[in-house]
Structures are given as C-alpha cells and as structure tokens.
Scaffold this active site. Structure first.
Site, PDB file in Angstrom:
ATOM      1  N   ASP A 129      -0.337   4.397   7.420  1.00  0.00           N
ATOM      2  CA  ASP A 129      -1.769   4.259   7.164  1.00  0.00           C
ATOM      3  C   ASP A 129      -2.069   4.916   5.819  1.00  0.00           C
ATOM      4  OD1 ASP A 129      -4.687   4.018   7.552  1.00  0.00           O
ATOM      5  OD2 ASP A 129      -4.139   3.598   9.624  1.00  0.00           O
ATOM      6  N   HIS A 153      -4.917  -0.121   4.203  1.00  0.00           N
ATOM      7  CA  HIS A 153      -4.387   1.096   4.847  1.00  0.00           C
ATOM      8  C   HIS A 153      -3.045   1.475   4.235  1.00  0.00           C
ATOM      9  CE1 HIS A 153      -7.549   1.621   7.806  1.00  0.00           C
ATOM     10  NE2 HIS A 153      -7.530   0.339   8.031  1.00  0.00           N
ATOM     11  N   GLU A 166      -9.119  -4.376   8.017  1.00  0.00           N
ATOM     12  CA  GLU A 166      -9.970  -3.592   7.113  1.00  0.00           C
ATOM     13  C   GLU A 166      -9.463  -3.561   5.670  1.00  0.00           C
ATOM     14  OE1 GLU A 166     -11.838  -0.450  10.317  1.00  0.00           O
ATOM     15  OE2 GLU A 166      -9.922   0.098   9.441  1.00  0.00           O
TER      16      GLU A 166
END
Ligand code: ACM
Length: 676
Positions: free
Chosen positions: A176, A250, A314
């Site tokens: 991440d 990420h 995202e």
C-alpha cells in the site's frame, strides 16, 4: 452420565439430527484413521487442538480396533457431502467423521471439536448425525498487513482461528502507500526502503533512533521464507492465501523505493505515513510493466492460489491527467483516456497471469474503462460492482463497505480505536449474500463473501482479533450455512466466545450499558457537533505505553456536552490531546474551517446553548503545546447559571496540523473557593 449435551456449532451445519446419549472422551479414547496420510494428519490436528484448548491428551491408535474410538476416514467419492463437505456420526461408543476430500475431513474435525462440552472432570460429545457442506466456495477475510505490520506468528494464529470458522480464503493485503511488505528478490529496495516509515505526528518525529540520529523507523516485512511457511500452514488448514499487490494506485511505498516507477519527476524518497488516498500512481512505461510482471512472477512462485489480487482501487487519475508523458503513452497505446489506461493496465496483467495459469481479481474499480475478459470483481463500494460484473458474466466476491468492513467498531466503546461507525455483529449476520439486486440467473457468479480488516486504526494484533471476532463468526455463517437464524446464532454465540477464551483469542463483547456521569464525559460520551461518521482515533503519544483514544470528526472537531446541569457549576476541567492531521483527502481539505486564535498557541472555547451561543470560557492551549499526549488544561471559572444547557467545545488554531481534540470534560463547583 448425561443423556444429552449441548450442540452449538458455528457455522450451523446444513443437516443436523440430534440423538439420545453422549460419547465420553477419556484419556483412553483412541483415534483411528483409514489408509492414507490425510486421515492421520487430521487426527493429529484434532489431538493437538483438544490438547491445546482443553488440556486433554488423546492417543492416536492408527487402525487398532477398540471401543471408545474416534475415526477419521477419507472415503474417496463415497460422501454425499461433496467438496469441503463431511459427515459426522456419533454414538456412545464411536464417532466417525468421513469426507470425500481432505478439507471436508478437516472441517469434520473442527465440528467435532465444537461438539465437545465439559461434563464433570471430562468432556462429552452428544450423539448426533451431521451432513454438512458449504454454501459458498469463497469464505474470506482480508487482512491489511501494510498499514501496520503483524508478525508471522500472528498471521499463523489468524489462520488457525479462521480455519475454526471454516473460512477458507485469506486475502492478504501486502502492499500500500504506507508500506510494501513482501520480499521480492529482484527488487530488494521494495522491502529495504518500502517496509519502513516514520509514523505521522510529533511524538514519532521526536523519537530519535540513537544509532541513526534520525526518527525511529516503524515496520517490517515478510521474507519469502516466512511466506512459504505461512502459505503451507494455511493450506494445511484448508485456507488459500490470495495475495494482493495493489496497483496502479496505493503505490507510494514502491515508488519511494524505485522512483522511476512513479509519474512525478521527483517523488518522495520516504514512505509516507498519512491515511486516505494518495495521488501517487505507477506510470505506464514498458519498464514499469516489466517491473510489475517480475514482481508477479515471484508472487505466483510463492502463492499457489488460483487468484492473484491486483488491487485497482482508489487510483485517482490526477497525476496521469497532468502528466505529458502519460498523455503521450495514452495516445501510443491507443486508449481513450485515463480510465481506459487503467483498464489497459489490468488487461495486460490479466494476460500475464493467464500465461501462468492464474486468474486476476481486483476491487470493483477495475470495471471502469472496461473489464478485462476473465477478471473477477471484488465488490466493495456496495453491490453495484457485483451487479455489473455478474450481469456481464463475470464472477464476483461480495465484500461491501460498511457492513463487511471490520474496522468499523462493533459497538460504542472508547477503546480499542477504529472507524467511528458502529456495525454490530447482528448487522454482519443480516448481510444477504444473494441480494435481490443480482438477478437469480446471475447469482451463480457470486463466488462468496469476504470481510475486510483494514488496519489504519487497528495498530496491534490484539486489536485485530478484537475487531475481527466474533464478527467473523457471523460472516462464517453467512458464507457457509444455507439458512440464517439470528436467534439460533445468538444462542450458540456464548459457546463460541468460550472457545475464543480457550484459544486465547481476543474478541468483542458489548459491555453492560452504563449511565452517563452527569458531570464527567469522555469524548466517546460527548456528542459530536456534526452528523458525519467520526473516527475513534488513537493518540500518537506516548510512544511506549497506553495512549488515549478520541472520538473525533477530523473535518469538524467539535463536541457537545448535552443537557449539562449547570446549577452550582462554576468551572470546568478539560483534558485535551493533539493528533496529527495525516489525511490525504484531496480537495476536501478546503472544507475544513480553522477558527482564528487569539493567542499564538490557540484556545479551547466553551459556548453555552449550542455552538453559536455565548462564549463562557476560553482555555489557552499554551500549557499543553509541548505535551504530545493528553494534558489537563488549567481550569477557568465562569458565571454559574441554572438548569440544563448544551455546552459546545471548539478549538481555535492557526494550522491544520496537529488537530486539537477533547479527551474529557469535567464540570466542577466551588471554583472560587479553591486556591489556584
Ligand atoms: C478499498 O476499501 N479501498 C477497497
């Protein structure tokens, strides 16, 4: 001898017929197994489990005939129960567990362990006939080991406990923004650099490592040896580990390790410590695809799972939009826009994974810009992704926020921290894994369900357990049992909690309701001024030892002491903390209103009859500035007034970071009589 014993199996078996009488477990009880290694392996697992949890030693007798026998049989092709299914038949003298595959036999052992109940000095098993097999083939938990690192022993324990719920997929979130945890031999900097960060906030910044003369680094990684061990261990408990390598977003930790993977000219060389959504994406150079394929090459050699998770969530496209080079690549690759570029990304990796006989799974954003031909969609933003995937003939796993996000607190407690929204065990149990939104004909595409344990606000392994259990028991029943029955589940739950105790597993159990103290409230007992979803947020200080946990809406830090009886009250004591503003929230940051301070360090303002009411006290923050942990501000007297009033607490401050927060408020009387 009892004529019956309780039956409290979770997840509830498909068919269960109680009989009369019990089987008594004694030190003379012998375990038998048919030919083949699996029967013996499962027998030994059962013996170890009973020894570990109840301190009872059982003998493995191979094929020695006798009374008082438990038999594990792998009966190729003979069980009605099918894949992962088993049958269990107990009588007063004999228990036979049989299955057509080793995972089923293992689950038979788990059920038998759950059938044990104490009787006087020993244990009994009720006479019962069970035929059991699961509703879904994907019964998952996702564990985020990126935001906080959990040691390998903990991952093994988590796997152990998952298996006792008949959960069978550990989706392991290994990379991440805040860390890259998986050793990749070809790219050692991924873990040398990418697995370590300085946590956000003033306290970690001041925690200097004497050897390095710099703030102490926090983190850890899994060596390939650790991973092989964990994967094999999981397999022995029927669990497939599905690794996630998140891309193209990420990705900040990977880019900190290898800046040439990023979009920016000069990306940060430090692994960042904010939560939220960073704008950093991988670029689309051929060299970056080679990097990702090299990484996946090592990933597939470590993880035998059919599925490899490539994230996809995202990935805000701002950097791609702003980059001339990315725009050139968009034209070169003949894709329409940034969404199609992400789609190209995913397709390319899918083709690569297919060449290794693996399948790609990703979060539901992989639908945007067109879904890769054989991709499976993990639907987290509600069920829309699942509906779209299934109606296009793709498989899907249901994992929707907020119900199946176990970082949401199980009930309103001050500690441990978590996301502030309350999602109860009952709400998890009520989750419908065959939602009407997906047409019946398409439901065959639902592989199963999964809950996600994101750990931004779950710093330690103990807390992972607390947030996961017993919600995972509810999830297991949703995923395994064809029929749901909340009353039945609730009646069986106390036995499950006893098992957690025997396993030394922390779990959440709602504390008894407590009346509010009319004079003292902590932040969790105060009301928030906004109706937004708050965080139950841990302090960043002290570095060692217990830290306060504050309920706060970081977009609008403001609290209400509702209906405070101010009769005779003429002062208050406020305990306050300061926490880092470490949220990557893009333009939303503009919505935060900073209130102008009167002094350099700012103040806590107290208003009466709501936040627009009269300001009755101003408490300077200067005495608290240098204490990163909780400080009690010197109390300030005010004019008493009669009756009940809502008191509002807001801070003034010049800057966003750190955020001042209320820990507790105590109303006092007799201020004028007390010497300062
Ligand atoms: C996710 O929660 N970003 C999948």
């Amino acid at each position: 001898m009892p004529t019956s014993a309780p039956i409290a199996i979770i997840p509830q078996p498909r068919n269960i017929q109680p009989g009369d009488g019990v089987f008594v477990l004694t030190p003379e009880t012998r375990l038998e197994f048919g030919d083949g290694a699996e029967g013996e392996r499962v027998s030994r697992y059962f013996i170890d489990l009973v020894q570990q949890t109840y301190g009872v030693g059982l003998g493995a007798g191979g094929n020695a005939p006798g009374k008082n026998v438990i038999r594990f049989d792998l009966t190729a092709g003979e069980s009605a129960a099918g894949v992962e299914g088993y049958s269990l038949v107990s009588s007063p003298r004999r228990i036979v567990v049989s299955a057509a595959d080793s995972r089923g036999l293992f689950y038979g052992a788990v059920t038998l362990w759950q059938l044990l109940s104490r009787y006087e000095e020993g244990f009994v098993v009720p006479v019962v006939t069970i035929e059991d097999w699961p509703k879904f083939g994907w019964r998952g938990l996702m564990l985020d080991s990126a935001r906080h690192y959990q040691p390998p022993q903990f991952i093994r324990k988590f796997i152990d406990v998952m298996a006792l719920h008949k959960l069978n997929v550990l989706h392991w979130h290994l990379t991440d923004d805040q860390a890259w945890r998986l050793e990749i031999k070809k790219y050692p900097r991924l873990t040398e650099i990418g697995a370590w960060r300085v946590p956000a906030g003033q306290a970690p910044a001041a925690d200097i490592d004497p050897a390095a003369g710099k703030p102490r680094l926090y983190g850890g990684f899994y060596s390939q040896e650790n991973v092989r061990d964990i994967v094999a261990y999981a397999m022995s408990r029927g669990i497939t580990v599905v690794p996630e390598i998140d891309m193209p977003g990420h990705a900040s930790a990977a880019i900190a390790a290898y800046p040439e993977l990023g979009v920016l000219e000069k990306p940060s060389a430090q692994v960042p410590a904010d939560w939220g959504i960073y704008p950093n994406l991988f670029n689309a150079e051929e060299s970056t695809f080679r990097f990702l394929e090299d990484v996946l090459d090592e990933v597939v050699s470590l993880f035998p799972s059919q599925y490899i998770h490539v994230g996809g969530d995202e990935a805000v496209k701002d950097q791609w939009k702003a980059s001339k080079r990315i725009q050139t690549r968009i034209r070169e690759l003949g894709v329409k826009d940034e969404h199609e570029l992400q789609s190209y990304f995913v397709r390319r990796l899918e083709t690569f994974l297919a060449s290794k006989q693996r399948r790609l799974i990703g979060w539901d954003e992989i639908l945007e810009g067109g879904l890769a031909p054989n991709a499976t969609v993990m639907s987290w933003r509600g069920l829309k992704g699942a509906v779209a995937a299934a109606s296009a003939g793709h498989d899907t796993v249901l994992s929707p926020w907020p119900t199946l996000y176990f970082d949401n607190r199980p009930y309103d407690v001050a500690s441990p921290p978590g996301r502030g929204r309350i999602v109860s065990v009952e709400e998890v149990y009520a989750f419908d894994p065959a939602p009407a939104a997906i047409e019946e004909a398409q439901r065959k595409h639902i592989l199963g369900v999964q809950a996600n344990v994101w750990v931004e606000h779950i710093r330690t392994p103990d807390r992972v357990e607390f947030m996961t259990f017993p919600k995972a028991a509810a999830l297991a029943e949703v995923a395994w049992s064809p029929a749901k029955d909340w009353a039945g589940f609730s009646a069986r739950l106390p036995a499950q909690l006893e098992r957690y105790k025997a396993l030394n597993v922390r779990y959440a159990e709602a504390p008894p309701a407590r009346a509010l103290d009319p004079r003292r409230r902590n932040s969790h007992e105060l009301a928030l001024c906004s109706d937004k979803i708050p965080l139950s947020l841990e302090d960043d200080a002290p570095i060692a030892g217990e830290r306060a946990v504050f309920l706060v809406d970081v977009m609008q830090p403001c609290w209400l002491f509702k209906e405070a009886d101010l009769s005779g009250i003429d002062s208050l004591v406020a305990s306050v903390g300061q926490v880092p503003f470490n949220y990557q929230i893009g333009d939303d940051v503009k919505q935060i209103v900073l209130r102008k301070p009167a002094t350099a360090s700012g103040e806590l303002e107290v208003r009466v009859d709501g936040c627009a009411g009269e300001r009755i006290a101003v408490l300077p923050l200067a005495p608290a500035v240098d204490n990163f942990a909780v400080s009690e501000l010197p109390s300030v007297p005010f004019e008493p007034r009669e009756g009940k009033h809502d008191l509002c607490f807001m801070f003034t401050q010049k800057q966003l970071d750190p955020i001042w927060v209320i820990d507790s408020i105590e109303l006092r009387s007799g201020a004028s009589a007390r010497p300062e």
